[in-house]
Motif scaffolding. Sequence first.
Motif, PDB file in Angstrom:
ATOM      1  N   VAL A   1       0.856  -1.188   0.000  1.00 13.39           N
ATOM      2  CA  VAL A   1       0.000   0.000   0.000  1.00 13.39           C
ATOM      3  C   VAL A   1       0.889   1.233   0.000  1.00 13.39           C
ATOM      4  O   VAL A   1       1.753   1.390   0.867  1.00 13.39           O
TER       5      VAL A   1
ATOM      6  N   VAL B   1      -4.333  -7.384   0.765  1.00 12.70           N
ATOM      7  CA  VAL B   1      -3.922  -5.994   0.895  1.00 12.70           C
ATOM      8  C   VAL B   1      -4.254  -5.548   2.316  1.00 12.70           C
ATOM      9  O   VAL B   1      -5.385  -5.732   2.778  1.00 12.70           O
TER      10      VAL B   1
ATOM     11  N   ASN C   1      -5.642  -3.429   5.029  1.00 16.28           N
ATOM     12  CA  ASN C   1      -6.796  -2.537   4.891  1.00 16.28           C
ATOM     13  C   ASN C   1      -7.093  -1.846   6.223  1.00 16.28           C
ATOM     14  O   ASN C   1      -7.304  -2.500   7.231  1.00 16.28           O
TER      15      ASN C   1
ATOM     16  N   LEU D   1      -7.981   0.561  -4.319  1.00 18.27           N
ATOM     17  CA  LEU D   1      -7.259  -0.275  -5.294  1.00 18.27           C
ATOM     18  C   LEU D   1      -7.377   0.335  -6.683  1.00 18.27           C
ATOM     19  O   LEU D   1      -8.437   0.838  -7.051  1.00 18.27           O
TER      20      LEU D   1
ATOM     21  N   ALA E   1      -2.261  -0.428  -4.753  1.00 18.06           N
ATOM     22  CA  ALA E   1      -3.076  -0.060  -3.595  1.00 18.06           C
ATOM     23  C   ALA E   1      -2.564   1.266  -3.043  1.00 18.06           C
ATOM     24  O   ALA E   1      -1.354   1.472  -2.931  1.00 18.06           O
TER      25      ALA E   1
END
Length: 109
Positions: A8, A32, A34, A40, A106
């Motif tokens: 990210v 990913v 979060n 995304l 991301a």
Amino acid sequence: MPRVAVPVTQITRAGVAAPTETNGDATNNHSVSNNGRMVLLVRNSGSTVARTVTLRLPGLTDGQAITPRTVSIAQATSRYLGPFPTGDYGDSLLVDVDNAELKLLAFGI
């Protein structure tokens, strides 16, 4: 094998360099980190057919698995997806791709 982590990139007011895309892995798929403020960017690098990205939702409702959310990405296009509330998607977003032609980025906002 474990899912492939998509890094990210935090967006800042000062700006950030464009990150390197993560190639889609249709065998192991992706995760990913979060925090509910993540977006995304999914790019279909193919030029012939639409591809599908699937966002898995954890947990059960009345003992039944929650139907994953699917998004079709047209050939040679990109889609921004998100944000993903942690109450719905969890702290680790599970992302499945149907083909390596999908490229993932991301961004934290």
